[in-house]
Design a protein around this motif. Sequence first.
Motif, PDB file in Angstrom:
ATOM      1  N   GLY A   3       0.787  -1.227   0.000  1.00 44.36           N
ATOM      2  CA  GLY A   3       0.000   0.000   0.000  1.00 44.36           C
ATOM      3  C   GLY A   3       0.815   1.271   0.000  1.00 44.36           C
ATOM      4  N   ILE A   4       2.090   1.195  -0.356  1.00 47.41           N
ATOM      5  CA  ILE A   4       2.966   2.371  -0.319  1.00 47.41           C
ATOM      6  C   ILE A   4       2.858   3.185  -1.604  1.00 47.41           C
ATOM      7  CG2 ILE A   4       5.403   3.079  -0.219  1.00 47.41           C
ATOM      8  CD1 ILE A   4       5.799   0.662   1.680  1.00 47.41           C
ATOM      9  N   ILE A   5       2.618   2.515  -2.731  1.00 48.21           N
ATOM     10  CA  ILE A   5       2.419   3.210  -4.001  1.00 48.21           C
ATOM     11  C   ILE A   5       1.092   2.768  -4.612  1.00 48.21           C
ATOM     12  CG2 ILE A   5       4.864   3.581  -4.461  1.00 48.21           C
ATOM     13  CD1 ILE A   5       4.829   1.157  -6.304  1.00 48.21           C
ATOM     14  N   SER A   6       0.598   3.565  -5.538  1.00 52.37           N
ATOM     15  CA  SER A   6      -0.746   3.323  -6.061  1.00 52.37           C
ATOM     16  C   SER A   6      -0.780   2.385  -7.258  1.00 52.37           C
ATOM     17  CB  SER A   6      -1.386   4.665  -6.465  1.00 52.37           C
ATOM     18  OG  SER A   6      -0.590   5.329  -7.434  1.00 52.37           O
ATOM     19  N   GLN A   7       0.376   2.184  -7.922  1.00 54.84           N
ATOM     20  CA  GLN A   7       0.391   1.366  -9.133  1.00 54.84           C
ATOM     21  C   GLN A   7       1.431   0.262  -9.036  1.00 54.84           C
ATOM     22  OE1 GLN A   7       0.379   3.814 -12.829  1.00 54.84           O
ATOM     23  NE2 GLN A   7       0.312   5.573 -11.446  1.00 54.84           N
ATOM     24  N   PRO A   8       1.089  -0.964  -9.430  1.00 52.34           N
ATOM     25  CA  PRO A   8       2.072  -2.053  -9.437  1.00 52.34           C
ATOM     26  C   PRO A   8       2.939  -1.991 -10.686  1.00 52.34           C
ATOM     27  CG  PRO A   8      -0.011  -2.884 -10.216  1.00 52.34           C
ATOM     28  CD  PRO A   8      -0.237  -1.432  -9.863  1.00 52.34           C
ATOM     29  N   GLY A   9       3.904  -2.910 -10.772  1.00 50.82           N
ATOM     30  CA  GLY A   9       4.715  -3.033 -11.971  1.00 50.82           C
ATOM     31  C   GLY A   9       5.709  -1.906 -12.143  1.00 50.82           C
ATOM     32  N   THR A  10       6.113  -1.660 -13.380  1.00 51.59           N
ATOM     33  CA  THR A  10       7.104  -0.634 -13.688  1.00 51.59           C
ATOM     34  C   THR A  10       6.822  -0.034 -15.051  1.00 51.59           C
ATOM     35  OG1 THR A  10       9.485  -0.189 -13.848  1.00 51.59           O
ATOM     36  CG2 THR A  10       8.716  -2.277 -14.769  1.00 51.59           C
ATOM     37  N   ARG A  11       7.361   1.135 -15.308  1.00 49.07           N
ATOM     38  CA  ARG A  11       7.231   1.802 -16.601  1.00 49.07           C
ATOM     39  C   ARG A  11       8.349   2.844 -16.715  1.00 49.07           C
ATOM     40  NH1 ARG A  11       1.732   2.666 -14.572  1.00 49.07           N
ATOM     41  NH2 ARG A  11       2.659   1.010 -13.313  1.00 49.07           N
ATOM     42  N   PRO A  12       8.647   3.312 -17.932  1.00 49.89           N
ATOM     43  CA  PRO A  12       9.672   4.349 -18.058  1.00 49.89           C
ATOM     44  C   PRO A  12       9.311   5.599 -17.260  1.00 49.89           C
ATOM     45  CG  PRO A  12       9.195   3.369 -20.186  1.00 49.89           C
ATOM     46  CD  PRO A  12       8.159   2.845 -19.245  1.00 49.89           C
ATOM     47  N   MET A  13      10.303   6.141 -16.579  1.00 49.58           N
ATOM     48  CA  MET A  13      10.051   7.347 -15.796  1.00 49.58           C
ATOM     49  C   MET A  13       9.927   8.568 -16.715  1.00 49.58           C
ATOM     50  SD  MET A  13      12.040   7.124 -12.179  1.00 49.58           S
ATOM     51  CE  MET A  13      13.494   6.122 -12.441  1.00 49.58           C
ATOM     52  N   PRO A  14       9.159   9.558 -16.307  1.00 57.67           N
ATOM     53  CA  PRO A  14       8.948  10.740 -17.149  1.00 57.67           C
ATOM     54  C   PRO A  14      10.208  11.584 -17.285  1.00 57.67           C
ATOM     55  CG  PRO A  14       7.938  11.044 -14.995  1.00 57.67           C
ATOM     56  CD  PRO A  14       8.382   9.620 -15.050  1.00 57.67           C
ATOM     57  N   ASN A  15      10.222  12.402 -18.319  1.00 57.88           N
ATOM     58  CA  ASN A  15      11.394  13.231 -18.606  1.00 57.88           C
ATOM     59  C   ASN A  15      11.770  14.144 -17.452  1.00 57.88           C
ATOM     60  OD1 ASN A  15      11.808  12.164 -21.148  1.00 57.88           O
ATOM     61  ND2 ASN A  15      10.615  13.733 -22.204  1.00 57.88           N
ATOM     62  N   GLU A  16      10.773  14.652 -16.744  1.00 60.76           N
ATOM     63  CA  GLU A  16      11.094  15.588 -15.666  1.00 60.76           C
ATOM     64  C   GLU A  16      11.868  14.926 -14.525  1.00 60.76           C
ATOM     65  OE1 GLU A  16       6.559  14.719 -15.253  1.00 60.76           O
ATOM     66  OE2 GLU A  16       8.023  15.023 -16.859  1.00 60.76           O
ATOM     67  N   VAL A  17      11.861  13.596 -14.483  1.00 69.60           N
ATOM     68  CA  VAL A  17      12.625  12.868 -13.472  1.00 69.60           C
ATOM     69  C   VAL A  17      14.017  12.523 -13.986  1.00 69.60           C
ATOM     70  CG1 VAL A  17      12.752  10.750 -12.100  1.00 69.60           C
ATOM     71  CG2 VAL A  17      10.570  11.934 -12.369  1.00 69.60           C
ATOM     72  N   VAL A  18      14.096  12.000 -15.209  1.00 71.83           N
ATOM     73  CA  VAL A  18      15.379  11.491 -15.701  1.00 71.83           C
ATOM     74  C   VAL A  18      16.274  12.568 -16.318  1.00 71.83           C
ATOM     75  CG1 VAL A  18      14.413   9.199 -16.055  1.00 71.83           C
ATOM     76  CG2 VAL A  18      14.423  10.815 -17.956  1.00 71.83           C
ATOM     77  N   GLU A  19      15.687  13.562 -16.935  1.00 71.42           N
ATOM     78  CA  GLU A  19      16.508  14.529 -17.656  1.00 71.42           C
ATOM     79  C   GLU A  19      17.375  15.421 -16.769  1.00 71.42           C
ATOM     80  OE1 GLU A  19      17.323  14.408 -20.660  1.00 71.42           O
ATOM     81  OE2 GLU A  19      15.895  12.819 -21.114  1.00 71.42           O
ATOM     82  N   PRO A  20      16.943  15.783 -15.548  1.00 75.20           N
ATOM     83  CA  PRO A  20      17.835  16.607 -14.718  1.00 75.20           C
ATOM     84  C   PRO A  20      19.199  15.972 -14.454  1.00 75.20           C
ATOM     85  CG  PRO A  20      15.613  16.716 -13.859  1.00 75.20           C
ATOM     86  CD  PRO A  20      15.591  15.684 -14.941  1.00 75.20           C
ATOM     87  N   LEU A  21      19.271  14.640 -14.464  1.00 75.92           N
ATOM     88  CA  LEU A  21      20.556  13.967 -14.276  1.00 75.92           C
ATOM     89  C   LEU A  21      21.354  13.857 -15.566  1.00 75.92           C
ATOM     90  CD1 LEU A  21      19.647  11.110 -11.763  1.00 75.92           C
ATOM     91  CD2 LEU A  21      21.082  13.092 -11.348  1.00 75.92           C
ATOM     92  N   GLY A  22      20.735  14.190 -16.693  1.00 76.45           N
ATOM     93  CA  GLY A  22      21.431  14.262 -17.968  1.00 76.45           C
ATOM     94  C   GLY A  22      22.168  12.995 -18.352  1.00 76.45           C
ATOM     95  N   HIS A  23      23.322  13.183 -18.992  1.00 73.25           N
ATOM     96  CA  HIS A  23      24.108  12.043 -19.476  1.00 73.25           C
ATOM     97  C   HIS A  23      24.575  11.160 -18.324  1.00 73.25           C
ATOM     98  CE1 HIS A  23      26.818   9.651 -21.907  1.00 73.25           C
ATOM     99  NE2 HIS A  23      27.801   9.953 -21.079  1.00 73.25           N
ATOM    100  N   TYR A  24      24.878  11.779 -17.184  1.00 73.68           N
ATOM    101  CA  TYR A  24      25.303  11.006 -16.011  1.00 73.68           C
ATOM    102  C   TYR A  24      24.270   9.937 -15.668  1.00 73.68           C
ATOM    103  CZ  TYR A  24      26.683  10.012 -11.175  1.00 73.68           C
ATOM    104  OH  TYR A  24      27.056   9.375 -10.006  1.00 73.68           O
TER     105      TYR A  24
END
Length: 339
Positions: free
Chosen positions: A273-294
């Motif tokens: 009950g900690i998160i609302s959705q099971p499984g996995t999916r690609p994270m949105p750009n606003e999460v991954v892009e700030p870390l850039g190439h690193y």
Amino acid sequence: MSTQTIFFLGATGYLGSEFLILLNRRIPELHVVALLRSPTPERQSRLKEIYPNISFVEGALEDDAIIQREVAKANIVINCASSDHLASVKSTLAGLETNSQNNPGKPPLYIHVSGCGIISDNARGEPVEHVKEWSDIGLDLKQCDQTNTHLDSDIPIVEAGSRKENPVRTIIVYPAQIYGVGEGVQKTTLWLRIFLDMTKKLGFAGTWGPGANSMNNIHIKDCAMALFMVLDAALQGKAEEGPEGIYFASTMAPKLSYHDWTEIMGNYLHSKGIISQPGTRPMPNEVVEPLGHYGWSLLGGNQFSKPERLARLGWEPVETRKLSLADSFPAALDAALEA
């Protein structure tokens, strides 16, 4: 050996504190001087429980003068703190040069813990038909993709271990995906805590791109043993050092793609009950892009490593064979959530 001193960075960390537990069982006569950002009585007491033969210097990785001073006095330096903190590496190398200059014929030993991000293929999470498997034998860091993580710190270390004037004995250990619940101060691995934090904020588990990428893995206790065996071999004059002092701390246990292990994480956290959705999916750009190439290189690339130098030392992944990465998630997530 009883007079030797280790200046230690990262004593309260996941691998660092696990290593100290093992060191206390095997060579407790070595004196450890630990750099500690906040040496509260509670933190000192916890570390003394783990390794009684320890003293403390207050300071952080940014404290150039403190690091140089302590490195210049120590026989051995071990850095488990941060593989990408270039400033502290520069401070350490400067202190090692002074140390060597002051002790002709007795070059100090520097063991640095890096990571397998150096061999990322930068696949951006996409499927790759034939992924290159890298051996640590004959590995030249300058042959790696120079945009990959850790190399800015690692190449100067190898160069320091190659010089004739004011020589330094250098070894770099490259852990793969470390997992499992540790017995030290920090119980869980950094990547798990990072992904757990992101998952809780998003309400679902995710990957960089489709998450088809993977890397070798290793249980925390096996990784600590690998680090210990490298140190022990170096103390006996049997370790490969300098340009040859490159050790992959990984296993040939089955790899798990980022998609597969984040799916295990997502399903488990959803069941609690900690998160609302099971499984996995690609994270949105606003999460991954700030870390850039690193971020894309480290978390979206394949990193296939073969630990041939450790095999030469007789090392075996005992704990990894007992508990797989997939089976480790419930206990590790519970420990991270509790912390």
